[in-house]
Design an enzyme around this catalytic site. Structure first.
Site, mmCIF file in Angstrom:
data_model
loop_
_atom_site.group_PDB
_atom_site.id
_atom_site.type_symbol
_atom_site.label_atom_id
_atom_site.label_comp_id
_atom_site.label_asym_id
_atom_site.label_seq_id
_atom_site.Cartn_x
_atom_site.Cartn_y
_atom_site.Cartn_z
ATOM 1 N N ARG A 68 0.827 -1.203 0.000
ATOM 2 C CA ARG A 68 0.000 0.000 0.000
ATOM 3 C C ARG A 68 0.864 1.257 0.000
ATOM 4 N NH1 ARG A 68 -3.434 2.526 4.595
ATOM 5 N NH2 ARG A 68 -5.040 3.661 3.455
ATOM 6 N N HIS A 72 0.638 4.236 -2.748
ATOM 7 C CA HIS A 72 0.297 5.602 -2.344
ATOM 8 C C HIS A 72 1.428 6.581 -2.677
ATOM 9 C CE1 HIS A 72 -3.366 5.134 0.491
ATOM 10 N NE2 HIS A 72 -3.316 4.120 -0.350
ATOM 11 N N ASN A 97 -3.771 8.768 3.740
ATOM 12 C CA ASN A 97 -2.475 8.263 4.200
ATOM 13 C C ASN A 97 -2.359 8.138 5.715
ATOM 14 O OD1 ASN A 97 -1.474 8.021 1.602
ATOM 15 N ND2 ASN A 97 -0.618 10.094 1.581
ATOM 16 N N HIS A 193 -4.893 -6.333 -3.244
ATOM 17 C CA HIS A 193 -5.888 -6.507 -2.188
ATOM 18 C C HIS A 193 -6.052 -7.971 -1.800
ATOM 19 C CE1 HIS A 193 -7.974 -2.421 -3.233
ATOM 20 N NE2 HIS A 193 -6.819 -2.278 -2.639
#
Length: 336
Positions: A68, A72, A97, A193
């Site tokens: 992740r 990001h 975040n 995911h």
């Protein structure tokens, strides 16, 4: 402005110039970039991998956290480790975040590398190497990571514009396209995911008031709906969480189980479920669900390499930070 706040902003003159040079240029990156740059017997990637392995075997959830983090970071100003910078208005402070974690792992890896090879290895490359390692440790195969990135000087919460969990498939395709990633890349990357969790507030509307209908999402498996309502009571704070991959035998493994789950209408996030239903992505999802873990592992690794090349800084651009949490010269011509 204090030092921690200053670290979140950027040298104006230099920063604006750097922005004109960023691009999806993987040609400037290479596998094995650090070979020989820290001495004949120093294995930079091995040092980072060792730090990551120690953390992973204590906490397997770090895999989802680092996957992740890389996503990001790369989706905002490119893969430049801007998400690591501290400051009162840095990317870390943006709402999407606030739950990003794993910064301690990157700090530890940076410290380990600096102890034998000072001022050579970028924090941006450490993120990429660390993420590759947790993917491998989680069963996802060991793709060759490209390195040679430099660290960015810009980190502003106002720049954070990540795709929301409720985004439609066409809008998601468009968001990825703006980063030079195609529909297939998007489907493969959302396969990240396969590990990790989602908090109730990210999907609670699907359980009770989907698109203001006063009813649940009709595309959600009924048994899953009942289970999630127990985890996420209506009008609750939404802080509880559930696995993104609802197969309990696979929720910590990087494999194609995620796709099997969304084909069975057991997706948690709206965008995940719509991947299996929208005509744009349905065939790709079905193929991934049916073609086995090895096929997905290869494609996921390829997509991560492509993600890692988004808008990178190389050569004389950016810098090699001494600390991943602060630019090297935070006081020069900064915003107030």
């Amino acid at each position: 402005m204090n030092m921690s706040s200053t670290a979140a902003v950027v040298v104006v003159a230099i920063g604006l110039v750097l922005l004109t040079f960023t691009g999806q240029c993987s040609g400037a990156l290479e596998v094995g970039f650090y070979q020989g740059k820290c001495g004949r017997f120093v294995d930079v990637e091995g040092i980072v991998a060792g730090v990551v392995r120690t953390k992973f075997f204590r906490d397997r959830t770090i895999a989802a956290a680092l996957i992740r983090m890389q996503f990001h970071d790369c989706f905002v100003n490119g893969c430049d480790a801007s998400i690591l910078l501290d400051g009162s208005a840095s990317e870390k402070t943006a709402s999407p975040n606030l739950s990003v974690r794993g910064f301690d792992v990157i700090d530890a890896a940076k410290t380990a590398v600096e102890s034998v090879c000072r001022g050579v290895v970028s924090c941006a490359d450490i993120i990429a190497i660390a993420t590759r390692e947790v993917v491998y440790l989680s069963g996802g195969g060991q793709y060759n990571v490209q390195t040679g990135r430099r660290d960015g000087l810009i980190s502003l919460a106002a720049n954070v514009d990540l795709p929301a969990p409720s985004i439609s498939v066409p809008d998601s395709v468009a968001a990825f396209a703006r980063k030079g990633l195609n529909m297939t890349d998007m489907v493969h990357l959302l396969g990240g995911h396969t590990v990790g969790v989602a908090h109730c507030f990210l999907f609670q509307d699907r359980l009770y008031n989907f698109q203001n209908t006063g009813k649940p999402d009709p595309d959600m498996n009924v048994a899953l709906l009942e289970r999630l309502r127990r985890i996420c009571p209506q009008n609750s704070a939404g802080t509880n969480a559930t696995n993104l991959d609802q197969n309990p035998q696979s929720s910590f493994i990087v494999d194609n189980s995620f796709y099997k789950e969304i084909v069975a209408r057991r997706g948690i996030l709206q965008i995940d479920q719509e991947l299996a239903l929208d005509s744009i992505t349905q065939a790709t999802v079905t193929a991934l669900a049916n073609n086995g873990t090895n096929s997905f592992a290869t494609k996921f690794g390829q997509a991560m390499v492509k993600l890692g090349a988004v808008e990178v800084l190389t050569g004389s651009q950016g810098e090699i930070r001494r600390s991943c949490r602060a630019v090297n010269k935070p006081g020069l011509l900064t915003f107030n």
